[in-house]
Scaffold this motif. Sequence first.
Motif, PDB file in Angstrom:
ATOM      1  N   PHE A 243     -26.473  -5.969  54.751  1.00  0.00           N
ATOM      2  CA  PHE A 243     -25.019  -5.955  54.934  1.00  0.00           C
ATOM      3  C   PHE A 243     -24.636  -6.682  56.220  1.00  0.00           C
ATOM      4  O   PHE A 243     -23.760  -7.559  56.220  1.00  0.00           O
ATOM      5  CB  PHE A 243     -24.526  -4.503  54.975  1.00  0.00           C
ATOM      6  CG  PHE A 243     -23.045  -4.353  55.196  1.00  0.00           C
ATOM      7  CD1 PHE A 243     -22.176  -4.212  54.132  1.00  0.00           C
ATOM      8  CD2 PHE A 243     -22.514  -4.328  56.488  1.00  0.00           C
ATOM      9  CE1 PHE A 243     -20.809  -4.068  54.335  1.00  0.00           C
ATOM     10  CE2 PHE A 243     -21.148  -4.190  56.702  1.00  0.00           C
ATOM     11  CZ  PHE A 243     -20.300  -4.055  55.620  1.00  0.00           C
ATOM     12  N   ASP A 244     -25.289  -6.338  57.326  1.00  0.00           N
ATOM     13  CA  ASP A 244     -24.957  -6.933  58.624  1.00  0.00           C
ATOM     14  C   ASP A 244     -25.208  -8.436  58.630  1.00  0.00           C
ATOM     15  O   ASP A 244     -24.402  -9.213  59.173  1.00  0.00           O
ATOM     16  CB  ASP A 244     -25.763  -6.259  59.735  1.00  0.00           C
ATOM     17  CG  ASP A 244     -25.360  -4.800  59.957  1.00  0.00           C
ATOM     18  OD1 ASP A 244     -24.267  -4.411  59.517  1.00  0.00           O
ATOM     19  OD2 ASP A 244     -26.152  -4.055  60.559  1.00  0.00           O
ATOM     20  N   ASP A 245     -26.314  -8.861  58.030  1.00  0.00           N
ATOM     21  CA  ASP A 245     -26.619 -10.301  57.956  1.00  0.00           C
ATOM     22  C   ASP A 245     -25.563 -11.035  57.128  1.00  0.00           C
ATOM     23  O   ASP A 245     -25.151 -12.155  57.468  1.00  0.00           O
ATOM     24  CB  ASP A 245     -28.009 -10.516  57.359  1.00  0.00           C
ATOM     25  CG  ASP A 245     -29.134 -10.071  58.285  1.00  0.00           C
ATOM     26  OD1 ASP A 245     -28.864  -9.826  59.484  1.00  0.00           O
ATOM     27  OD2 ASP A 245     -30.288  -9.959  57.806  1.00  0.00           O
ATOM     28  N   PHE A 246     -25.153 -10.402  56.043  1.00  0.00           N
ATOM     29  CA  PHE A 246     -24.150 -10.992  55.150  1.00  0.00           C
ATOM     30  C   PHE A 246     -22.818 -11.147  55.876  1.00  0.00           C
ATOM     31  O   PHE A 246     -22.186 -12.222  55.843  1.00  0.00           O
ATOM     32  CB  PHE A 246     -24.016 -10.093  53.916  1.00  0.00           C
ATOM     33  CG  PHE A 246     -23.127 -10.624  52.822  1.00  0.00           C
ATOM     34  CD1 PHE A 246     -22.976 -11.972  52.589  1.00  0.00           C
ATOM     35  CD2 PHE A 246     -22.444  -9.739  51.985  1.00  0.00           C
ATOM     36  CE1 PHE A 246     -22.159 -12.452  51.569  1.00  0.00           C
ATOM     37  CE2 PHE A 246     -21.640 -10.205  50.964  1.00  0.00           C
ATOM     38  CZ  PHE A 246     -21.491 -11.555  50.762  1.00  0.00           C
ATOM     39  N   VAL A 247     -22.383 -10.097  56.562  1.00  0.00           N
ATOM     40  CA  VAL A 247     -21.136 -10.150  57.320  1.00  0.00           C
ATOM     41  C   VAL A 247     -21.199 -11.246  58.392  1.00  0.00           C
ATOM     42  O   VAL A 247     -20.241 -12.014  58.588  1.00  0.00           O
ATOM     43  CB  VAL A 247     -20.825  -8.783  57.967  1.00  0.00           C
ATOM     44  CG1 VAL A 247     -19.658  -8.899  58.959  1.00  0.00           C
ATOM     45  CG2 VAL A 247     -20.491  -7.749  56.899  1.00  0.00           C
ATOM     46  N   ALA A 248     -22.342 -11.347  59.069  1.00  0.00           N
ATOM     47  CA  ALA A 248     -22.498 -12.354  60.126  1.00  0.00           C
ATOM     48  C   ALA A 248     -22.345 -13.770  59.575  1.00  0.00           C
ATOM     49  O   ALA A 248     -21.681 -14.616  60.187  1.00  0.00           O
ATOM     50  CB  ALA A 248     -23.860 -12.184  60.800  1.00  0.00           C
ATOM     51  N   ILE A 249     -22.934 -14.021  58.394  1.00  0.00           N
ATOM     52  CA  ILE A 249     -22.839 -15.353  57.778  1.00  0.00           C
ATOM     53  C   ILE A 249     -21.391 -15.660  57.396  1.00  0.00           C
ATOM     54  O   ILE A 249     -20.895 -16.776  57.612  1.00  0.00           O
ATOM     55  CB  ILE A 249     -23.768 -15.450  56.552  1.00  0.00           C
ATOM     56  CG1 ILE A 249     -25.237 -15.450  56.999  1.00  0.00           C
ATOM     57  CG2 ILE A 249     -23.469 -16.696  55.720  1.00  0.00           C
ATOM     58  CD1 ILE A 249     -26.230 -15.346  55.854  1.00  0.00           C
TER      59      ILE A 249
END
Length: 309
Positions: A46-52
Motif C-alpha cells: 500500500f505504502d509503495d503504491f501511494v508513493a508511486i
Amino acid sequence: MQITDTILMIRPVAFRMNEETAVNNYFQEDINIKNQTINSRAQKEFDDFVAILRENGVHVVVVDDRKETDTPDSIFPNNWVSFHANGTVAVYPMFAENRRRERREDVFEILEAEGLQIENIVDYTSAEDEGVFLEGTGSILLDRVHKKAYCALSERAHEELFIEFCEDFDCFPVIFTANQTVNGKRLPIYHTNVMMAMAENFAVICLDTIDDKKERKNVMEHLKKDGKELVVITEEQMHHFAGNMLQVYGTNEQRFMVMSSAAYYSLRQDQIDAITKDCQIIHSSLETIETCGGGSARCMMAEVFLPKA
C-alpha cells in the motif's frame, strides 16, 4: 470529466483473507502465513503504491483504518462510497456483513478539511435489509462524459437498485452478465471492475466473460458509439487483474493508467501500445493484496470528483 487527480485510499491495519467475501469472490486465495504477516506485507505494498502515485502528481488522501472495527477489506473503499462532481456522495449496501463496518462518516469530514465540498448524501444502505446490494464503483462502471453506467449483475450488483442509481444520477444503464469458469462451471464475476475499465478514450474489457452474444454486442456498440477504442483482454489476463485499472490525472494533467505489476506484465505489447498512445502507465506490485483480497489497484482507489469549497 471522466477522470480526476484526487483519490481516497484507506491504509489497512487488519488486512487478511475475508471469509465472508470468499464465497463469491473467486479471485481470492488463502495463503499459509499468519494474518499479522499478511497485514504487514499489505501495508508495505500500500505504502509503495501511494508513493508511486504521489511521485507522479496524483493527490492521494490516505486515511488509516481502525483496528477496533476489524474490517479486513477496508483497503477497497470504492465499494462503499463514490464522490461526484455535483457535490453528491453515494453510500452503498454491501454483501458481506463485516464490510458494512467500513462505512465511516469521518472520511467525509477529512475530505471537507482538504477543501472539498459535500452538498448531499444519497444513502442506499437500507437495501441491505432486503438482501439487495450494489457495491459502488466495483459494481458500477461509469462513463461520466456520456452519462452511461455499465453493470455486470451478480450477488453484489442487483438490477433493481442499479436502475434506481441510474435514475438518481441521470445515467443510461447498460446491463449484462459477466462470467468466469470456476471448477468447470460458468459463475458470475463478483464485480464489473475486474473485467472492465473505462478511460477517456478507450475501454479495457474482457469480452469473453459476456457469454450472451446479444449482451456482448450491446456493450460493444455502446462503447464504440461513444468513441471508445476497445483494448480486449483474455480471461487469463483478467485473472492477473488486467481489467482492474483506473485512469487518473497527475502532474500538469498528464493522464496515467494505474494498475498492478501483475496486470502490467500480463499484457501483450500491442495492448500496452494501445494504452500508452493515450496515456502513461503506472504499476506497482500488489501481490499480497491481490491474492488474499481478490482485488487490485482500481479497487483500492476511490475517485474524488467533489467540487472545491
